[in-house]
Design a protein around this motif. Sequence first.
Motif, PDB file in Angstrom:
ATOM      1  N   ASP A 350       0.905  -1.171  -0.134  1.00  0.00           N
ATOM      2  CA  ASP A 350       0.133   0.032  -0.055  1.00  0.00           C
ATOM      3  C   ASP A 350       0.875   1.281   0.061  1.00  0.00           C
ATOM      4  OD1 ASP A 350      -1.469   2.341   1.139  1.00  0.00           O
ATOM      5  OD2 ASP A 350      -3.039   0.904   1.494  1.00  0.00           O
ATOM      6  N   PRO A 351       0.845   2.164  -1.132  1.00  0.00           N
ATOM      7  CA  PRO A 351       1.559   3.213  -1.248  1.00  0.00           C
ATOM      8  C   PRO A 351       1.387   4.072  -0.168  1.00  0.00           C
ATOM      9  CG  PRO A 351      -0.132   3.432  -2.785  1.00  0.00           C
ATOM     10  CD  PRO A 351      -0.106   1.932  -2.233  1.00  0.00           C
ATOM     11  N   THR A 352       0.329   4.242   0.723  1.00  0.00           N
ATOM     12  CA  THR A 352       0.137   5.161   1.727  1.00  0.00           C
ATOM     13  C   THR A 352       0.639   4.664   3.048  1.00  0.00           C
ATOM     14  OG1 THR A 352      -2.061   5.343   0.745  1.00  0.00           O
ATOM     15  CG2 THR A 352      -1.535   6.914   2.711  1.00  0.00           C
ATOM     16  N   THR A 353       0.308   3.415   3.410  1.00  0.00           N
ATOM     17  CA  THR A 353       0.778   2.849   4.777  1.00  0.00           C
ATOM     18  C   THR A 353       1.924   1.880   4.784  1.00  0.00           C
ATOM     19  OG1 THR A 353      -0.457   0.752   4.427  1.00  0.00           O
ATOM     20  CG2 THR A 353      -1.424   2.641   5.338  1.00  0.00           C
ATOM     21  N   GLY A 354       2.429   1.747   3.356  1.00  0.00           N
ATOM     22  CA  GLY A 354       3.822   0.749   3.328  1.00  0.00           C
ATOM     23  C   GLY A 354       3.251  -0.762   3.722  1.00  0.00           C
ATOM     24  N   ASN A 355       2.093  -0.949   4.084  1.00  0.00           N
ATOM     25  CA  ASN A 355       1.784  -2.382   4.641  1.00  0.00           C
ATOM     26  C   ASN A 355       1.465  -3.235   3.374  1.00  0.00           C
ATOM     27  OD1 ASN A 355       1.644  -1.515   7.131  1.00  0.00           O
ATOM     28  ND2 ASN A 355      -0.587  -1.192   7.217  1.00  0.00           N
ATOM     29  N   MET A 356       1.614  -4.356   3.360  1.00  0.00           N
ATOM     30  CA  MET A 356       1.292  -5.482   2.249  1.00  0.00           C
ATOM     31  C   MET A 356      -0.154  -5.509   2.250  1.00  0.00           C
ATOM     32  SD  MET A 356       4.241  -8.401   2.101  1.00  0.00           S
ATOM     33  CE  MET A 356       3.545  -9.301   3.496  1.00  0.00           C
ATOM     34  N   VAL A 357      -0.533  -5.484   1.136  1.00  0.00           N
ATOM     35  CA  VAL A 357      -2.029  -5.754   0.989  1.00  0.00           C
ATOM     36  C   VAL A 357      -2.539  -6.633  -0.080  1.00  0.00           C
ATOM     37  CG1 VAL A 357      -2.838  -3.575   1.902  1.00  0.00           C
ATOM     38  CG2 VAL A 357      -2.226  -3.660  -0.369  1.00  0.00           C
ATOM     39  N   ARG A 358      -3.642  -7.368  -0.175  1.00  0.00           N
ATOM     40  CA  ARG A 358      -4.155  -8.176  -1.201  1.00  0.00           C
ATOM     41  C   ARG A 358      -4.943  -7.625  -2.108  1.00  0.00           C
ATOM     42  NH1 ARG A 358      -4.543 -12.012   3.683  1.00  0.00           N
ATOM     43  NH2 ARG A 358      -6.464 -10.740   3.789  1.00  0.00           N
ATOM     44  N   LYS A 359      -4.865  -7.589  -3.406  1.00  0.00           N
ATOM     45  CA  LYS A 359      -5.475  -6.836  -4.251  1.00  0.00           C
ATOM     46  C   LYS A 359      -6.335  -7.844  -5.042  1.00  0.00           C
ATOM     47  CE  LYS A 359      -5.334  -3.805  -8.214  1.00  0.00           C
ATOM     48  NZ  LYS A 359      -4.251  -3.628  -9.034  1.00  0.00           N
ATOM     49  N   ILE A 360      -7.392  -7.782  -5.162  1.00  0.00           N
ATOM     50  CA  ILE A 360      -8.340  -8.609  -6.227  1.00  0.00           C
ATOM     51  C   ILE A 360      -8.047  -8.025  -7.680  1.00  0.00           C
ATOM     52  CG2 ILE A 360     -10.534  -9.500  -6.748  1.00  0.00           C
ATOM     53  CD1 ILE A 360     -11.375  -9.527  -3.870  1.00  0.00           C
TER      54      ILE A 360
END
Length: 367
Positions: A350-360
């Motif tokens: 996630d560009p804002t938080t830097g967290n890893m996210v899953r994107k569908i």
Amino acid sequence: SSAASVFDEGPIKLGAVYSLTGPRQATSQYLREAVQMAVARFNREGGILGRKVELIEVDEAGAAGGQQDSVNATIKLLSRGDISIFYQGANSTNAIAVSPTVREYKIPHMAGGSSIGIYEENNPWVWQVRMIDDQQAYMLTKAAIDIVGMKNPAILYITSTFGQGLERQIVAELEKRGITPAGIFSYSESEKQFAPLIAQVMASGCDGLIGIAEFAEAALIEQEMEDRGIPCVGCNNFITVNNMALAGDAALGWYSIADWTTEVDTPESKAFVKEYMETWEREPDMTSAIAYDCFLLMRKAIEIAGSADPVKINEALATIKDFPGVSSKLAVDERRNFGSAQYLVVVEKDPTTGNMVRKIVEKLELK
């Protein structure tokens, strides 16, 4: 008293068999939380058929794990004589092992596993909620070739019932497209050293990897594949909560076929995620949604049957169509399977938080 009377009055007893101890405990905890949440919801909403619902849980892990512990746990549950229907965790090998016991006791079994081997037991008392492996193989192949763009993939798989079934089906799907895998590589459960295997994968001349693993091995594969420069598509265990925690940044860029993910944007899914996070103060896993759906289907079948009698519930399960589950719309087919869709998901930062996210990336539905 007649044999049926135990199902006619008092609380309706729903069973659950999963690993409360042993090596699968971490994964099973997600299942257990979803199941307990479902039963609490039923009772909050007035029970089923106006009767209180009681959850009877049995541990299938034992000290050594293995199929015999599963069989023993299932006998312990079903021999009580008052269970209307039961659920068993996400392990296909265990579901196959307990099939003869289920047949003997004639109690409907909602199996959390996806192996085609469960269906091949041809047991009229066993039902699957996740899409069966041959359907998953179709989805994985479609994702790898049509969406990710592989022309010459290698396959790396675990030699469990689940892994062997899925590998066989993927090879068949590739064959239909005139594709022979660049290489097929296998490893046994609890493998820790993936460097030699990945070296062989890279030497095969492949332009992508299709991975089949349990979550712990999946994380090791992701770490070994990091910076190798080829696209990777994995089965659903490559993006579970436990897997991503273990893999860290190595999970980035991996594609996976998931039965469900927290990003699924339906009212049922959003309500489930919200309640789960409020109840347990953590994010649900993919398997949590499947376990929850199993219990929603149990309730639906009991309502259709108008009874807590196992025989009537089993008949009612066969009639359920277009049921709005958390994972997707659920509709039973001729193989006693309710799954109809899966999701191609990619792990990003996630560009804002830097967290890893899953994107569908895409919802993949059966034709």
